[in-house]
Design a protein around this motif. Structure first.
Motif, PDB file in Angstrom:
ATOM      1  N   ASP A 108       0.343  -1.169   0.009  1.00 57.24           N
ATOM      2  CA  ASP A 108      -0.297   0.087   0.610  1.00 57.24           C
ATOM      3  C   ASP A 108       0.801   0.892   0.150  1.00 57.24           C
ATOM      4  O   ASP A 108       0.474   2.206  -0.154  1.00 57.24           O
ATOM      5  N   ASP A 109       2.184   1.089  -0.661  1.00 56.95           N
ATOM      6  CA  ASP A 109       2.688   2.061  -0.458  1.00 56.95           C
ATOM      7  C   ASP A 109       2.553   2.745  -1.749  1.00 56.95           C
ATOM      8  O   ASP A 109       3.328   1.625  -2.892  1.00 56.95           O
ATOM      9  N   GLU A 110       2.352   3.875  -1.995  1.00 60.86           N
ATOM     10  CA  GLU A 110       2.014   4.596  -2.890  1.00 60.86           C
ATOM     11  C   GLU A 110       3.112   5.023  -4.439  1.00 60.86           C
ATOM     12  O   GLU A 110       3.660   4.748  -5.547  1.00 60.86           O
ATOM     13  N   ARG A 111       4.611   5.150  -3.176  1.00 59.56           N
ATOM     14  CA  ARG A 111       6.057   5.743  -3.876  1.00 59.56           C
ATOM     15  C   ARG A 111       5.718   4.528  -4.736  1.00 59.56           C
ATOM     16  O   ARG A 111       6.640   4.732  -5.302  1.00 59.56           O
ATOM     17  N   LEU A 112       5.906   3.573  -4.119  1.00 58.65           N
ATOM     18  CA  LEU A 112       7.126   2.700  -4.912  1.00 58.65           C
ATOM     19  C   LEU A 112       6.072   2.018  -5.751  1.00 58.65           C
ATOM     20  O   LEU A 112       6.545   1.908  -7.249  1.00 58.65           O
ATOM     21  N   LYS A 113       4.938   2.301  -5.912  1.00 59.31           N
ATOM     22  CA  LYS A 113       3.661   1.638  -7.181  1.00 59.31           C
ATOM     23  C   LYS A 113       4.183   3.109  -8.146  1.00 59.31           C
ATOM     24  O   LYS A 113       4.302   2.591  -9.766  1.00 59.31           O
ATOM     25  N   GLN A 114       4.736   4.394  -8.404  1.00 60.47           N
ATOM     26  CA  GLN A 114       5.161   4.970  -8.831  1.00 60.47           C
ATOM     27  C   GLN A 114       6.334   5.480  -9.407  1.00 60.47           C
ATOM     28  O   GLN A 114       6.666   5.391 -10.519  1.00 60.47           O
ATOM     29  N   ARG A 115       7.448   4.499  -8.450  1.00 55.57           N
ATOM     30  CA  ARG A 115       8.663   4.583  -8.672  1.00 55.57           C
ATOM     31  C   ARG A 115       8.703   2.814  -9.580  1.00 55.57           C
ATOM     32  O   ARG A 115       9.543   3.069 -10.241  1.00 55.57           O
ATOM     33  N   TYR A 116       8.559   2.283  -9.505  1.00 54.89           N
ATOM     34  CA  TYR A 116       8.509   0.715 -10.098  1.00 54.89           C
ATOM     35  C   TYR A 116       7.733   0.548 -11.628  1.00 54.89           C
ATOM     36  O   TYR A 116       6.544   1.139 -11.806  1.00 54.89           O
ATOM     37  N   ARG A 117       8.638   0.099 -11.940  1.00 56.69           N
ATOM     38  CA  ARG A 117       7.364  -0.484 -13.903  1.00 56.69           C
ATOM     39  C   ARG A 117       7.847  -1.622 -14.572  1.00 56.69           C
ATOM     40  O   ARG A 117       9.572  -1.709 -14.057  1.00 56.69           O
ATOM     41  N   ALA A 118       7.458  -2.304 -15.529  1.00 64.61           N
ATOM     42  CA  ALA A 118       7.621  -3.123 -16.094  1.00 64.61           C
ATOM     43  C   ALA A 118       9.114  -2.690 -17.215  1.00 64.61           C
ATOM     44  O   ALA A 118       8.662  -1.727 -17.692  1.00 64.61           O
ATOM     45  N   ASN A 119       9.732  -3.464 -17.868  1.00 60.23           N
ATOM     46  CA  ASN A 119      10.080  -3.158 -18.903  1.00 60.23           C
ATOM     47  C   ASN A 119       9.344  -3.127 -20.236  1.00 60.23           C
ATOM     48  O   ASN A 119       8.448  -4.416 -20.665  1.00 60.23           O
ATOM     49  N   ALA A 120       9.260  -1.838 -20.737  1.00 60.50           N
ATOM     50  CA  ALA A 120       7.944  -1.960 -21.722  1.00 60.50           C
ATOM     51  C   ALA A 120       8.338  -1.854 -23.544  1.00 60.50           C
ATOM     52  O   ALA A 120       9.057  -0.240 -23.675  1.00 60.50           O
ATOM     53  N   TYR A 121       8.352  -2.285 -24.027  1.00 64.23           N
ATOM     54  CA  TYR A 121       9.264  -1.466 -25.537  1.00 64.23           C
ATOM     55  C   TYR A 121       7.681  -1.113 -26.609  1.00 64.23           C
ATOM     56  O   TYR A 121       7.000  -1.907 -25.881  1.00 64.23           O
ATOM     57  N   PRO A 122       8.580  -0.205 -27.686  1.00 64.80           N
ATOM     58  CA  PRO A 122       8.044   0.059 -28.033  1.00 64.80           C
ATOM     59  C   PRO A 122       7.731  -0.735 -28.889  1.00 64.80           C
ATOM     60  O   PRO A 122       8.009  -1.587 -29.749  1.00 64.80           O
ATOM     61  N   VAL A 123       5.593  -0.699 -30.111  1.00 59.57           N
ATOM     62  CA  VAL A 123       5.302  -1.325 -30.533  1.00 59.57           C
ATOM     63  C   VAL A 123       4.965  -1.145 -31.757  1.00 59.57           C
ATOM     64  O   VAL A 123       4.333   0.018 -31.284  1.00 59.57           O
ATOM     65  N   LYS A 124       5.034  -1.891 -32.841  1.00 56.26           N
ATOM     66  CA  LYS A 124       4.122  -1.209 -34.329  1.00 56.26           C
ATOM     67  C   LYS A 124       3.157  -2.232 -34.567  1.00 56.26           C
ATOM     68  O   LYS A 124       3.923  -3.677 -34.194  1.00 56.26           O
ATOM     69  N   GLU A 125       2.028  -2.188 -35.642  1.00 53.88           N
ATOM     70  CA  GLU A 125       1.484  -3.284 -36.283  1.00 53.88           C
ATOM     71  C   GLU A 125       2.060  -2.237 -37.527  1.00 53.88           C
ATOM     72  O   GLU A 125       1.057  -2.068 -37.703  1.00 53.88           O
ATOM     73  N   ALA A 126       2.570  -3.085 -38.449  1.00 49.86           N
ATOM     74  CA  ALA A 126       2.687  -2.558 -39.812  1.00 49.86           C
ATOM     75  C   ALA A 126       2.529  -3.936 -41.219  1.00 49.86           C
ATOM     76  O   ALA A 126       3.176  -4.750 -40.314  1.00 49.86           O
ATOM     77  N   GLY A 127       2.046  -3.473 -41.997  1.00 50.85           N
ATOM     78  CA  GLY A 127       2.023  -4.846 -43.882  1.00 50.85           C
ATOM     79  C   GLY A 127       1.684  -6.375 -42.435  1.00 50.85           C
ATOM     80  O   GLY A 127       1.901  -7.417 -43.272  1.00 50.85           O
ATOM     81  N   GLY A 128       0.549  -6.411 -41.662  1.00 52.63           N
ATOM     82  CA  GLY A 128       0.563  -7.580 -41.592  1.00 52.63           C
ATOM     83  C   GLY A 128       1.179  -8.225 -39.995  1.00 52.63           C
ATOM     84  O   GLY A 128       1.259  -9.307 -39.508  1.00 52.63           O
TER      85      GLY A 128
END
Ligand code: FES
Ligand SMILES: [Fe+2]
Length: 438
Positions: A108-128
């Motif tokens: 329930d520590d709101e600061r940890l929720k802000q500080r942490y994140r998953a590694n997410a990568y830029p994605v596109k959909e093109a040409g099928g």
């Protein structure tokens, strides 16, 4: 090739120069149809020896995160896609497509929720296809829009063929011009003017096919460009009773795209890991609806990429390496009786199988202790270009790229016939993919 260079060339695992180079490009990451609907099951995407999880959220947005949950490393492949997020089933952390954490039920520590994140990568959909960028965010290149991506869906037919071979080995096979007349000789035009395609059916041969494959020793010339190389295989031959110089120009775009002069086809040879490769093939045509019949089956029969055949042979992503599929263990189904009777040269079922058998018989990573000849020039120059590119990135320089978006749009292969004294380089000065074959 010395063992050190061979390793630098082929090893794409995290931390290697080739991994760093390939990470600097947008990578094909599966078919867009692998994620058919919002809130469907997540899929695993393996690229450059890294495991990712891809999902389509409630709004239809595709997210790609590292597969393992950043909390306590459970696999997000077990996760639940709903309420605009992927939810880890271990402790219920919920992640959006951008990696931000929406909910952390065990904290329930709101600061940890802000500080942490998953590694997410830029994605596109093109040409099928799905595409992902795994490199440093500040070095992300513009998404490369090629001619075929802008076509309506019915004008392109994307396929993925899986193989247990290093990606460089697969590329070498595609740049290797002199194996056509030997390994694939049963597919050459026959006296009745037809060529054999898969399942023993035939189709008419073009005059181009006839000359390209007639002489076994072409002159190979290479021209280097900012993005890669053009390689020309030049053969003297006869077409319709006249002497011609047949030129088959292949374009190699670093790190793993090849345009071959065989109709409109784009090949992306994507390293899943050092020993596994997914070959992305797009057959496309600005006018003909290649995604529809009769084109669709015709193309697949001609190239051995019929889905049921690929499944059975073990060339699909699902059946690669599955028991009972083709491998060195069963000699790729080679039929020595047909070889002995002269019915079949290789004893293998046409194109795709012939290539797969020879390429993977070298071992998943060839040791490249070879005796090369001048006809192998394109292969040598591609390797050299790729190694130099990896070195450049390791020194902090930019990876190879097109001069501008216009140049990227016009890259392609050319198959043409020129007069003596004409320079083939003029044919690629303003390249569009042109050929008489389709
Ligand atoms: S491991 Fe995923 S929420 Fe704990
Ligand atoms: Fe081949």
């Amino acid at each position: 090739m010395n063992p050190r260079d061979n390793e630098r060339l082929t090893d794409v695992s995290p931390g290697t120069p080739m991994h760093a180079l390939c990470s600097r490009y947008w990578l094909p990451a599966g078919l867009a149809s692998d994620l058919p609907e919002p809130d469907g099951a997540p899929i695993r995407v393996r690229l450059l020896g890294r495991n990712l999880v891809a999902f389509r959220d409630s709004d239809g947005q595709v997210g790609m995160l590292d597969e393992l949950c950043p909390h306590r490393r459970a696999s997000l492949m077990l996760g639940q896609v709903r309420r605009g997020t992927i939810e880890c089933i271990y402790h219920g952390w919920r992640f959006s497509v951008d990696g931000s954490i929406v909910e952390m039920p065990n904290c329930d520590d709101e600061r940890l929720k802000q500080r942490y994140r998953a590694n997410a990568y830029p994605v596109k959909e093109a040409g099928g296809f799905l595409w992902v960028y795994l490199g440093p965010k500040d070095a992300m290149p513009e998404f490369p829009m090629h001619e075929w991506m802008a076509l309506p869906e019915r004008n392109r037919h994307p396929r993925i063929i899986a193989s247990r071979s290093n990606f460089v080995q697969v590329m070498e096979g595609l740049l290797d011009t002199t194996h056509l007349g030997v390994l694939h000789q049963d597919s050459l035009p026959r006296a009745d003017g037809t060529v054999k395609v898969v399942n023993n059916t035939t189709r008419p041969a073009s005059r181009f096919t006839a000359v390209s494959n007639s002489a076994k020793v072409p002159v190979v010339e290479v021209e280097e460009r900012s993005f890669g190389i053009y390689a020309a295989a030049i053969r003297e031959g006869m077409a319709d009773g006249e002497a011609v110089r047949d030129v088959r120009i292949t374009a190699y775009v670093a790190p793993f795209t090849i345009y071959v002069a065989n109709g409109h086809v784009t090949l992306m040879i994507v390293p899943v890991d050092t020993e596994t490769t997914h070959l992305y093939i797009v057959y496309w045509d600005p006018e003909k609806p290649f995604a529809e019949e009769p084109y669709r089956s015709d193309i697949e029969r001609g190239t051995g990429t019929l889905p049921e055949v690929a499944e059975r042979w073990g060339f699909s992503r699902e059946t690669l390496g599955a028991p009972g599929t083709m491998s060195m263990a069963n000699h790729w189904g080679q039929d020595r009786a047909r070889m002995a009777s002269g019915e079949s040269f290789s004893g293998l079922e046409l194109f795709a199988m012939e290539d797969a058998a020879c390429t993977s018989s070298m071992g998943t990573v060839s040791d490249r202790q070879e005796m090369l000849v001048p006809a192998d020039l394109a292969i040598v120059r591609m390797r050299r270009f790729l190694l130099a590119a990896a070195d450049a990135v390791a020194r902090g320089e930019a990876p190879p790229a097109f001069a501008d978006a216009e140049a990227a749009r016009h890259v392609g292969a050319v198959h043409t016939q020129i007069a003596p004294g004409e320079d083939w380089r003029e044919a690629v000065a303003a390249t569009a993919t042109t050929t008489e074959e389709a």
